[in-house]
Design a protein around this motif. Structure first.
Motif, short mmCIF file in Angstrom:
data_model
loop_
_atom_site.label_atom_id
_atom_site.label_comp_id
_atom_site.label_asym_id
_atom_site.label_seq_id
_atom_site.Cartn_x
_atom_site.Cartn_y
_atom_site.Cartn_z
N SER A 195 -25.11 117.02 -150.43
CA SER A 195 -26.11 117.89 -149.30
C SER A 195 -24.95 118.06 -148.35
N ILE A 196 -24.49 116.97 -148.16
CA ILE A 196 -23.37 116.77 -146.81
C ILE A 196 -22.57 117.26 -147.05
N PHE A 197 -21.60 117.25 -148.32
CA PHE A 197 -20.89 118.74 -148.85
C PHE A 197 -20.92 120.54 -148.12
N SER A 198 -22.08 120.35 -149.37
CA SER A 198 -23.49 121.52 -148.34
C SER A 198 -22.82 121.72 -146.96
N LEU A 199 -23.43 120.79 -146.32
CA LEU A 199 -24.01 120.90 -144.61
C LEU A 199 -22.39 121.54 -143.93
N VAL A 200 -21.48 120.81 -144.03
CA VAL A 200 -19.85 120.51 -143.57
C VAL A 200 -19.39 122.21 -144.40
N GLY A 201 -19.12 122.64 -145.66
CA GLY A 201 -19.34 123.87 -146.40
C GLY A 201 -19.36 124.86 -145.55
N ALA A 202 -21.21 124.57 -145.54
CA ALA A 202 -22.01 126.19 -145.21
C ALA A 202 -21.11 126.32 -143.29
N GLU A 203 -21.24 125.31 -142.56
CA GLU A 203 -20.93 125.21 -141.75
C GLU A 203 -19.09 125.26 -141.31
N LEU A 204 -18.20 125.82 -141.99
CA LEU A 204 -17.06 126.06 -141.71
C LEU A 204 -16.70 127.47 -143.19
N LEU A 205 -17.58 128.03 -143.02
CA LEU A 205 -17.74 129.08 -144.17
C LEU A 205 -18.87 130.21 -142.89
N VAL A 206 -19.69 129.99 -142.42
CA VAL A 206 -20.73 130.59 -140.90
C VAL A 206 -20.63 129.67 -140.17
N ARG A 207 -19.68 130.35 -139.01
CA ARG A 207 -19.21 129.11 -137.63
C ARG A 207 -20.82 129.53 -136.75
N GLY A 208 -20.87 128.81 -136.36
CA GLY A 208 -21.99 129.04 -135.46
C GLY A 208 -21.34 127.96 -134.41
N LYS A 209 -23.39 127.16 -134.69
CA LYS A 209 -22.62 125.52 -134.14
C LYS A 209 -23.00 124.54 -135.39
N GLY A 210 -22.95 123.14 -134.91
CA GLY A 210 -22.99 121.83 -136.22
C GLY A 210 -21.32 121.11 -136.25
N VAL A 211 -21.49 120.24 -137.01
CA VAL A 211 -20.12 119.33 -136.93
C VAL A 211 -19.60 120.22 -137.79
N GLY A 212 -19.20 120.85 -138.98
CA GLY A 212 -18.32 121.77 -139.32
C GLY A 212 -17.47 122.39 -137.98
N ALA A 213 -18.57 123.59 -137.66
CA ALA A 213 -17.98 124.48 -136.17
C ALA A 213 -17.25 123.40 -135.41
N TYR A 214 -17.42 122.61 -134.75
CA TYR A 214 -17.16 121.33 -134.14
C TYR A 214 -15.23 121.50 -134.69
N LEU A 215 -15.66 120.54 -135.76
CA LEU A 215 -14.35 120.45 -136.77
C LEU A 215 -13.51 121.88 -136.70
N PHE A 216 -13.98 122.74 -136.72
CA PHE A 216 -12.72 124.17 -137.45
C PHE A 216 -12.21 124.42 -135.99
N ASN A 217 -13.35 124.04 -134.53
CA ASN A 217 -12.64 124.56 -133.28
C ASN A 217 -11.50 124.00 -132.99
#
Lengths: 260, 273, 256
Positions: A195-217
């Motif tokens: 679940s954590i993998f998918s969360l971060v992965g989804a946020e990296l692939l489709v940016r927007g908001k969230g921890v993954g997006a923050y990381l990528f910004n």
């Protein structure tokens, strides 16, 4: 080997690893700007934690994570239990799961976004797509382990329950569910990591908001210390969840022999 | 300890020449489940002569298998010493072959492969191995089973393979840890007879752990009765049935019932450990 | 007969899936065919991409990365797992590291890996490796520690050396666990490489997918998803085949 000696070797191994992280950039083995020393990263962790923006992104991500995982548990566990007890259902669904097993489920966030985008505003489509992708990723381990758990219930347990006059519902609730629980829980442990993998992965692939997006910004604007700091925080979150899982299970399922 | 005082170095060495295995003051304790230590073996002295068949019996949990593992060198003793051919045992070695109750065959190797593996460790040349392996399998009555995997064998056949594999090491001492304990009664009786025949043909020194008094009486030259934990030698019995012997002869012998009753009385007195 | 059905199961499921996809698209249930083209359109696009060499090239790139990541993870995971299973010192040293690495979401490391290893193949292989190595190491360690004591004792009493015991007794005995871990690790390697390619890359199947999305060539997007799934299915099948060959000795070599 005594417990103390084992523990000190463990601690030493981790310290050596962390020491290498600190030393590599300082001695120039690794380039300083791409791998900042541990101490700088830890300092940045503190800054990130104080950042109000980060905290609101964490809230968003946590909501998605809980929704996706919750959805997967609500669907996967009953489905798996039913598959374990009903051969017909198992024969129907299992090939489908086998087919989906090698598909990188996170990648489906993009087609989902496209399909959902036709029906709802893009903001909601993105949100839904991410949640569905998390649920999809967790679904297979949860369903498969629940199937095995329910299918491997000792027949004598069910026979003696039936002999004692227990009907099908009671047998399900008092025999099948508890007997399947250890397997269900070990599926849940895998699902937690997925679940954590998918969360971060989804946020990296489709940016927007969230921890993954923050990381990528942070990556985009070249703030590499921040990238490492967020990485550390996400890893700690994964570890923390795993630890909470182990702690809870050990207390909740005392009759369970062996490792959790 | 008294045992040490009674055996000054010189006489010990001389007597060790006669003893194939010499145990003096062997002791072993474990860390207790909660705290403290539990003494499992409390000082055992025993000599086994070359070519002798000795059985160890004792109440369950008395540590007879542990004693056998110490002689095998798989676990260390806390006190005392084990000599094999006068040399101190410090680890497992091909001079002491072992047969376990659980067979311990390599499941990924065929019957022939299991035996060949032992021959290879002994340094038998590649071209001699098949011939020797076949001969050993024939000795244990398995001429036809060479290409099968252990999972395809019955329990009795598995134990025959394990015996053949141990014989392939050509060790003079054979340690047997309740080897027939997991077999049904008929197979067990059959294998006991086979073992006696093999022992007769090969002249091995056998140390045999069992919980069956009948088995011990039928097979052994000497029976060592151990006490419950911490185990010591409680009694040594020499049945003295003539060899070669058959089961019928042994059962019909006038002293059988008395010996059986004597060992059982001792085991009952010790109770469960 | 039952066996035939269970063999054909995935194929049957595939046929049903494609049929449902076709009907849903042609009836317009899933929006317009631009957003989700039917199986026929995706197959035609795959044919185009195959003949203009771009699909074979992407497949080769991704396959090479997956195999590299998997092979490295298999070697490292097996050695670490054997050490953890057989030596208390190695176990004490490696357990916290595997314990930390297993549940940590490695994907969060990807930007950091790109910083460290660059935009090319190395960062994707590293992510695939990180996804694959922990399940393999954990499975091998568990299996190696469960090897029956009597088996290693037997080998030792026959005069086998330490390394002979490790590689000729413990390793084959731990093989079922190793192969189960390898299956999980293989999928991890594929997902790691593919997602890595999607996030930052200029080649490979993952890049083709994101490119399809950006260039509004949705059929290409689906070609990529199908291609990587087929890749996973085939590699997984090869692993199962290898297991059947390696474990002919087991009573039920098809189980697990």
């Amino acid at each position: 080997m005594t417990r103390l000696r084992a523990a000190s070797i463990s601690v030493a191994a981790v310290l050596v690893l962390l020491g290498c992280w600190e030393a590599a950039p300082r001695t120039g083995v690794a380039p300083d700007q791409s791998l900042p020393p541990l101490s700088k990263v830890l300092g940045e962790v503190w800054n990130v934690l104080r950042d109000g923006d980060f905290r609101s992104q964490v809230g968003l991500s946590a909501g998605r994570w809980a929704a996706g995982l919750g959805l997967a548990v609500l669907i996967g566990v009953p489905l798996g239990i039913a598959m374990g007890r009903a051969q017909v259902l198992r024969r129907l669904v299992e090939p489908l799961l086998a087919l989906l097993y090698p598909v990188p489920k996170v990648a489906l966030v993009i087609p989902l976004l496209l399909v959902l985008g036709l029906r709802m505003p893009s903001e909601r489509a993105g949100e839904t797509a991410r949640i569905v992708v998390i649920a999809l990723g967790c679904l297979i381990p949860l369903t498969v382990s629940a199937t095995h758990g329910a299918a491997e219930v000792e027949p004598c347990l069910l026979w003696s329950a039936r002999a004692a006059g227990a009907g099908p519902v009671r047998r399900l609730l008092t025999i099948v569910l508890p007997a399947a629980l250890p397997q269900v829980l070990s599926g849940l442990r895998i699902a937690l990591a997925v679940s954590i993998f998918s969360l971060v992965g989804a946020e990296l692939l489709v940016r927007g908001k969230g921890v993954g997006a923050y990381l990528f910004n942070a990556y985009d604007i070249g703030r590499y210390e921040r990238v490492w700091a967020v990485t550390v925080l996400v890893a700690l979150a994964g570890l923390g969840l795993d630890a909470v899982y182990a702690w809870t299970v050990r207390r909740a399922v005392r009759w369970w022999e062996g490792d959790v | 300890m008294a045992a040490e005082a009674a055996h000054p170095v010189d006489s010990a060495r001389r007597e060790a020449d006669e003893a194939k295995l010499r145990l003096s003051g062997v002791a072993k304790s474990y860390a207790g489940r909660r705290r403290g230590t539990v003494q499992a073996i409390g000082g055992i002295d025993l000599d086994v002569r070359p070519g002798e068949f000795v059985s160890l019996v004792g109440p369950s949990g008395c540590g007879k298998s542990t004693l056998l593992y110490i002689i095998g060198g798989f676990i260390g003793a806390d006190g005392g010493s084990v000599l094999c051919d006068g040399r101190e045992v410090s680890g497992p070695g091909p001079d002491r072959g072992i047969v376990f109750q659980e067979f311990a065959l390599f499941p990924w190797k065929t019957v022939l492969g299991n035996v060949t593996w032992a021959l290879a460790r002994r340094g038998v040349s590649r071209k001699d191995r098949p011939e020797q392996a076949r001969r050993l399998l024939s000795l244990v009555g398995l001429d036809e089973a060479g290409r099968l995997y252990p999972s395809e064998l019955s329990g009795g056949m598995k134990q025959r393979v394990a015996i053949a594999r141990t014989l392939a090491m050509d060790s003079e001492v054979l340690l047997m840890d309740e080897p027939f304990g997991a077999l049904d009664a008929q197979t067990r009786a059959l294998l006991q007879e086979e073992l006696l025949r093999i022992w007769d043909e090969t002249g091995k020194t056998v140390l045999f752990v069992t919980h069956s008094v009948e088995e011990a009486l039928y097979l052994s030259d000497r029976i060592v009765v151990l006490s419950s934990r911490p185990s010591r030698v409680r009694d040594v019995i020499t049945p003295g049935f003539p060899r070669p012997r058959t089961r019928e002869q042994v059962l019909a012998d006038s002293s059988y019932a008395a010996l059986y009753e004597r060992i059982w009385a001792e085991l009952r007195e010790e109770g469960p450990a | 007969m039952m066996r035939l059905i269970s063999r054909a199961g995935p194929l049957l499921a595939l046929a049903v899936l494609i049929g449902a996809w076709h009907i849903a698209v042609s009836r317009g249930w899933l929006g317009n065919p631009f957003v989700l083209p039917g199986p026929g359109a995706v197959a035609r696009r795959a044919g185009d991409l195959w003949s203009d060499e771009s699909l074979p090239r992407d497949l080769r790139t991704t396959l090479g990365r997956v195999l590299a990541a998997f092979a490295l993870a298999l070697a490292a995971g097996t050695i670490a797992g054997l050490a953890m299973g057989r030596s208390t010192t190695a176990r004490a040293a490696l357990r916290p590291i595997v314990g930390l690495g297993f549940p940590a979401p490695k994907i969060a490391m990807f930007p950091a890996l790109v910083i460290l290893l660059g935009l090319g193949t190395a960062s994707k292989v590293a992510l695939g490796f990180a996804e694959a190595v922990f399940p393999i190491a954990a499975a091998v360690a568990a299996a190696a520690s469960r090897v029956p004591e009597r088996l290693t004792w037997s080998a030792e009493s026959m005069g086998a050396s330490r390394s002979a015991v490790a590689f000729r007794v413990v390793l084959p005995s731990a093989l079922p666990g190793l192969l189960a871990g390898a299956r999980v690790g293989l999928i991890g390697a594929i997902i790691g490489v593919y997602v890595g390619e999607m996030v930052v890359s200029s080649d490979g199947l993952g890049h083709a997918m994101v490119a399809g999305w950006r260039q509004l060539d949705t059929a290409q997007l689906y070609v990529s998803v199908v291609a990587v799934s087929v890749l996973g299915f085939v590699l997984d099948g090869l692993l199962l085949l290898a297991r059947r060959r390696l474990m002919r000795w087991a009573p039920e070599n098809a189980s697990g």
